[in-house]
Scaffold this motif. Structure first.
Motif, PDB file in Angstrom:
ATOM      1  N   ASN A 311       0.821  -1.219   0.000  1.00  8.87           N
ATOM      2  CA  ASN A 311       0.000   0.000   0.000  1.00  8.87           C
ATOM      3  C   ASN A 311       0.851   1.264   0.000  1.00  8.87           C
ATOM      4  O   ASN A 311       0.415   2.323  -0.467  1.00  8.87           O
ATOM      5  CB  ASN A 311      -0.937   0.006   1.215  1.00  8.87           C
ATOM      6  CG  ASN A 311      -2.067  -0.997   1.070  1.00  8.87           C
ATOM      7  OD1 ASN A 311      -2.400  -1.412  -0.034  1.00  8.87           O
ATOM      8  ND2 ASN A 311      -2.640  -1.413   2.181  1.00  8.87           N
ATOM      9  N   ASN A 312       2.077   1.151   0.515  1.00  7.13           N
ATOM     10  CA  ASN A 312       2.981   2.301   0.568  1.00  7.13           C
ATOM     11  C   ASN A 312       3.979   2.316  -0.581  1.00  7.13           C
ATOM     12  O   ASN A 312       4.902   3.131  -0.596  1.00  7.13           O
ATOM     13  CB  ASN A 312       3.746   2.319   1.903  1.00  7.13           C
ATOM     14  CG  ASN A 312       2.820   2.525   3.084  1.00  7.13           C
ATOM     15  OD1 ASN A 312       1.858   3.285   2.993  1.00  7.13           O
ATOM     16  ND2 ASN A 312       3.094   1.839   4.181  1.00  7.13           N
ATOM     17  N   SER A 313       3.795   1.403  -1.527  1.00  2.32           N
ATOM     18  CA  SER A 313       4.748   1.289  -2.632  1.00  2.32           C
ATOM     19  C   SER A 313       4.087   1.657  -3.957  1.00  2.32           C
ATOM     20  O   SER A 313       2.925   1.330  -4.201  1.00  2.32           O
ATOM     21  CB  SER A 313       5.295  -0.138  -2.717  1.00  2.32           C
ATOM     22  OG  SER A 313       6.095  -0.301  -3.872  1.00  2.32           O
ATOM     23  N   LYS A 314       4.830   2.327  -4.805  1.00  2.00           N
ATOM     24  CA  LYS A 314       4.346   2.679  -6.140  1.00  2.00           C
ATOM     25  C   LYS A 314       5.046   1.856  -7.215  1.00  2.00           C
ATOM     26  O   LYS A 314       4.864   2.082  -8.405  1.00  2.00           O
ATOM     27  CB  LYS A 314       4.568   4.168  -6.390  1.00  2.00           C
ATOM     28  CG  LYS A 314       3.771   5.076  -5.445  1.00  2.00           C
ATOM     29  CD  LYS A 314       4.034   6.536  -5.725  1.00  2.00           C
ATOM     30  CE  LYS A 314       3.246   7.424  -4.762  1.00  2.00           C
ATOM     31  NZ  LYS A 314       3.513   8.872  -4.987  1.00  2.00           N
ATOM     32  N   ARG A 315       5.855   0.907  -6.775  1.00  2.00           N
ATOM     33  CA  ARG A 315       6.636   0.084  -7.701  1.00  2.00           C
ATOM     34  C   ARG A 315       5.959  -1.260  -7.953  1.00  2.00           C
ATOM     35  O   ARG A 315       5.110  -1.704  -7.181  1.00  2.00           O
ATOM     36  CB  ARG A 315       8.024  -0.158  -7.110  1.00  2.00           C
ATOM     37  CG  ARG A 315       8.820   1.110  -6.863  1.00  2.00           C
ATOM     38  CD  ARG A 315       9.493   1.573  -8.131  1.00  2.00           C
ATOM     39  NE  ARG A 315      10.439   2.657  -7.881  1.00  2.00           N
ATOM     40  CZ  ARG A 315      11.350   3.055  -8.744  1.00  2.00           C
ATOM     41  NH1 ARG A 315      11.445   2.470  -9.929  1.00  2.00           N
ATOM     42  NH2 ARG A 315      12.155   4.049  -8.460  1.00  2.00           N
ATOM     43  N   LYS A 316       6.394  -1.930  -9.016  1.00  2.00           N
ATOM     44  CA  LYS A 316       5.931  -3.282  -9.314  1.00  2.00           C
ATOM     45  C   LYS A 316       6.849  -4.277  -8.599  1.00  2.00           C
ATOM     46  O   LYS A 316       7.829  -4.759  -9.165  1.00  2.00           O
ATOM     47  CB  LYS A 316       5.939  -3.534 -10.823  1.00  2.00           C
ATOM     48  CG  LYS A 316       4.901  -2.718 -11.584  1.00  2.00           C
ATOM     49  CD  LYS A 316       4.916  -3.086 -13.056  1.00  2.00           C
ATOM     50  CE  LYS A 316       3.825  -2.335 -13.824  1.00  2.00           C
ATOM     51  NZ  LYS A 316       3.799  -2.715 -15.255  1.00  2.00           N
TER      52      LYS A 316
END
Length: 477
Positions: A311-316
């Motif tokens: 939820n705190n990550s914007k990466r794959k």
């Protein structure tokens, strides 16, 4: 001459200190519902002694857990590997283990992950897509080995209740016998005539869920046939508790890790698989992090923790929970079931590892030890097996049999519809007996994972930053 000596000396030093520390051979033995300590004392100890006597073997390490044993072997230089494997296999066949798998190429490194993604988190469609992708990859013929992670064990669970047992006078062995009697796989014979021979076959085994549902019970107090589905709720599902999950971003995934034997660019693989919902990554371009929760944490808590990270990550990012990620370099990674471990292949700089150094093995968890009142067992005319079945009904389920549904081996399990059920059916007395009248529960600490190395139990310490000289992150002390 002096220059040659210096070059030779440096080469020897390089070989000794920078050689591949990875083990060559992995043997996986499944033997469920036996404690780690019982496996270690009664099996692993003897198996280690026999394998260490082989002249081809340099090192052996054995991990025992409730799921079975994993044995890792390292060969001596110039060893006859096939002969060593044959000797080990002959010895292990003396035991009646449920399942033995020998991976003679455990040392391989994987430099390409094909991630099969799910659109709606439906496992059955995900598995079907992964099977199709595997078929396409095998046609390309460029891989030494393809390792598949994320597959789940399918099961059919028959949910029973104490009241239904009482009404139809069925104990656990009765239900198991009904299933086995109607699921006969030895179904062929030869018939000889005067000058001819015929092969005879009858479809006498379950081929799908519907046939199991329609199994007829011999129930005398009725004028019409009673089917299994008329008494019990029967459900096709993923075997619980599942040992691991893989997530890519926020969806279930299956990973096909590829060890290539010839150059084959990832972009070309992606083009060949353009009709499938996949992602292809080079794991060596990602940072590998490991997070360990409390030893008693189960798979559900690990999944909840993963969700907080994602939820705190914007990466794959790619997450392995309970599964060991495939080997991508010379660093050793033993493939043990760790439900409290999250392995992340990520490009996020803000993900912080929870542990700098942890004791990988042995690990302990809180356990329940049931003491039986033998006098009460006699009074209620129950056996040790009745009590054992009762415990399994409320936990992993009682194994009955299996059938093949297309290409999937599906286990048939008996489970209690209410896992808080406190009654045991006594067939001889035709009554329900309170659990507390027979069993007394004591909480104690039990081993969850035990390591054995050099004829002793070993402490395996896993550190975040392994030595640059000895490229092993597991140290035996």
């Amino acid at each position: 001459m002096k220059k040659l000596f210096i070059i030779l000396f440096i080469s020897i030093i390089f070989f000794l200190f920078f050689q591949n520390e990875s083990y060559d051979l992995k043997i996986e033995i499944k033997s469920e519902n036996i404690t780690a300590q019982e496996l270690d004392i009664n099996y692993a100890k003897n198996i280690e002694r026999e394998i260490r006597q082989l002249r081809e073997i340099k090192n052996v390490i054995i991990f025992s857990s409730i799921y079975g044993m994993n044995i890792y072997c390292k060969y001596k230089p110039f060893a006859n590997k096939d002969e060593a494997i044959n000797k080990i296999q002959r010895y292990l066949n003396l035991y009646s283990f449920d399942y033995i798998n020998i991976d003679d190429r455990y040392y391989l490194k994987y430099d390409c992950f094909v991630i099969v993604k799910s659109k709606n988190n439906d496992y059955y469609s995900l598995e079907k897509n992964a099977d199709d992708v595997l078929d396409e990859l095998l046609k390309l013929k460029f891989s030494k080995k393809i390792k598949i992670l994320g597959y789940q064990q399918k099961a059919v669970s028959i949910y029973i209740t104490p009241n239904s047992q009482l009404r139809y006078d069925l104990d656990i062995d009765d239900i198991k016998k009904i299933i086995k009697t109607n699921n006969i796989r030895k179904n062929t014979a030869q018939k000889n005539e005067k000058n001819s021979r015929f092969s005879i076959k009858i479809d006498s085994f379950y081929q799908d869920l519907e046939e199991l549902n329609n199994t007829i019970l011999d129930y005398k107090n009725t004028n019409y046939p009673i089917k299994l589905k008329d008494i019990f709720k029967i459900k096709e599902e993923i075997k619980f508790p599942n040992k691991g999950r893989i997530f890519f971003e926020d969806k279930n995934a299956i990973v096909l890790a590829i060890s290539k034997y010839k150059p084959y660019p990832n972009w070309l693989i992606k083009y060949k698989l353009k009709d499938y919902n996949i992602e292809i990554i080079n794991p060596n371009h990602y940072k590998r992090d490991e997070i360990y929760l409390n030893s008693s944490s189960n798979i559900n808590e690990s999944i909840d923790f993963y969700k907080k990270i994602q939820n705190n990550s914007k990466r794959k990012n790619l997450y392995f929970i309970g599964f060991e990620a495939p080997k991508t370099n010379k660093t050793e990674h033993f493939e043990e079931i760790k439900e409290n471990r999250i392995i992340i292949f990520n490009k996020d700089k803000n993900i912080k590892e929870k542990n700098e150094k942890i004791i990988f093995a042995p690990t302990k968890i809180t356990g329940i030890n049931y003491e039986m009142n033998n006098h009460k067992l006699n009074d209620y005319q129950l056996s040790n097996k009745d009590i054992s079945n009762f415990i399994l009904l409320n936990t992993n389920g009682v194994y009955c049999d299996y059938f093949w549904n297309r290409e999937d081996k599906t286990e048939i399990l008996l489970k209690n519809e209410d896992t808080n059920n406190n009654y045991i059916y006594s067939k001889k007395l035709k009554s329900l007996i309170p659990k507390d009248a027979i069993l007394k529960a004591n909480f104690e600490t039990q081993y969850n994972l035990i390591a054995r190395y050099n004829f002793k139990n070993a402490t395996v310490i896993k550190s975040k930053n392994p030595s640059l000289i000895r490229r092993v992150i597991l140290q035996i002390r």
